[in-house]
Write a protein that holds these residues in place. Sequence first.
Motif, PDB file in Angstrom:
ATOM      1  N   ARG A   1      32.339 -19.477 -31.171  1.00 22.15           N
ATOM      2  CA  ARG A   1      32.437 -20.478 -32.243  1.00 22.15           C
ATOM      3  C   ARG A   1      32.401 -19.828 -33.621  1.00 22.15           C
ATOM      4  O   ARG A   1      32.240 -20.507 -34.636  1.00 22.15           O
ATOM      5  CB  ARG A   1      31.303 -21.493 -32.109  1.00 22.15           C
TER       6      ARG A   1
ATOM      7  N   SER B   1      37.409 -16.516 -26.266  1.00 20.80           N
ATOM      8  CA  SER B   1      37.899 -17.832 -26.702  1.00 20.80           C
ATOM      9  C   SER B   1      36.781 -18.840 -26.888  1.00 20.80           C
ATOM     10  O   SER B   1      36.892 -19.757 -27.713  1.00 20.80           O
ATOM     11  CB  SER B   1      38.917 -18.364 -25.687  1.00 20.80           C
ATOM     12  N   GLN B   2      35.689 -18.681 -26.149  1.00 23.41           N
ATOM     13  CA  GLN B   2      34.591 -19.653 -26.258  1.00 23.41           C
ATOM     14  C   GLN B   2      33.715 -19.416 -27.492  1.00 23.41           C
ATOM     15  O   GLN B   2      32.841 -20.232 -27.803  1.00 23.41           O
ATOM     16  CB  GLN B   2      33.720 -19.643 -24.998  1.00 23.41           C
TER      17      GLN B   2
END
Length: 350
Positions: free
Chosen positions: A205, A202-203
């Motif tokens: 980019r 999820s982190q």
Amino acid sequence: MADPPPAHSLRLQKFLHAGPARHLGRLSNLRLGIVKVFIVTPENPGGTSGNSITATRWAGILRALGHEVALGTEWQDQKCNLLVALHARRSYSSIDRFRTAYADHAVIVALTGTDLYHDLQVSHEARRSLVLATRIIALQNLAGAELDANDRDKLRIVYQSAKPPGQTERPRDDCFEVSVLAHLRDVKDPLRAASASTALPSQSRIAIHHAGKAMDPKWKALAVEESRINPRYHWLGEQTHEQAIRLLARSRLTVLSSLMEGGSSTIAEAVVCGVPILCSKISGNAGMLGPDYPGFFPVEGTAELTALLRRAESDANFLLTLRSAMEVFRSRFTPEREAESWMKLLQELA
């Protein structure tokens, strides 16, 4: 005093045709050393398909070498003394009719990925085109493995050239932009990067920006739906060649996931733009980047591509490794190298 011309212009000038007609004398109907060339491409010249872009670029090179060039989707008795045909199977009718009409004229057949890795195994017309050819062009150096001995004797490698865009943009700061330059059709496996992106943490980019035309309604529906459900994936639709190159040049990474390639222009463009590429490990790609390129992943290898995407985003040294591995091939994809290859080929035919 005027500034001297740049070095690359001087290198190109020495390949321009400036000699007397005898240099190309065995190509019949020469006029003051000018060869009349007709290029057959299955797709309309001026389009955004790989064949169209290649045909248009070759026409420009041959004109710069001093020759007269016309293009079309088939040969219809246009006057010429050299036929250049992209795609052995799809251009067979033009090749056959030209050879019947002009038994002593030269025919160059350029092999696509579908020729090399499918059609030559199943199509009599594709194989017959090679029999009729005076010379055969491939775009990467592993193509000869797919040909028999007689055809390999005719084979010449002409690497596609590329240039960075006229206008460049800085990489985006709001995401780790990954580009995909591929029309949406089965052989390109075009949504592999999108699928791989769904397993990223999820982190991450990473954002996948995909430029390419949907070649049928099925692929359009799939791309629209993937854009809807996958927040990392953005389908941009068909772009001009300049728009696509600008996207590539500002990207931090690009992905090429094809099932087969004759010699990808995206690889050449990524190399000259200095953009690291992750690509499927197929002969067409290994023939351009070498078999040990560190950015390969298995065909349809979603999990492996996910791992490479994660590593590229998190490990700056890995990106440097990819760039270094590509940089050694930069001279392979220059306009001067491609022009030289064509000049040598024409000299052989003389």
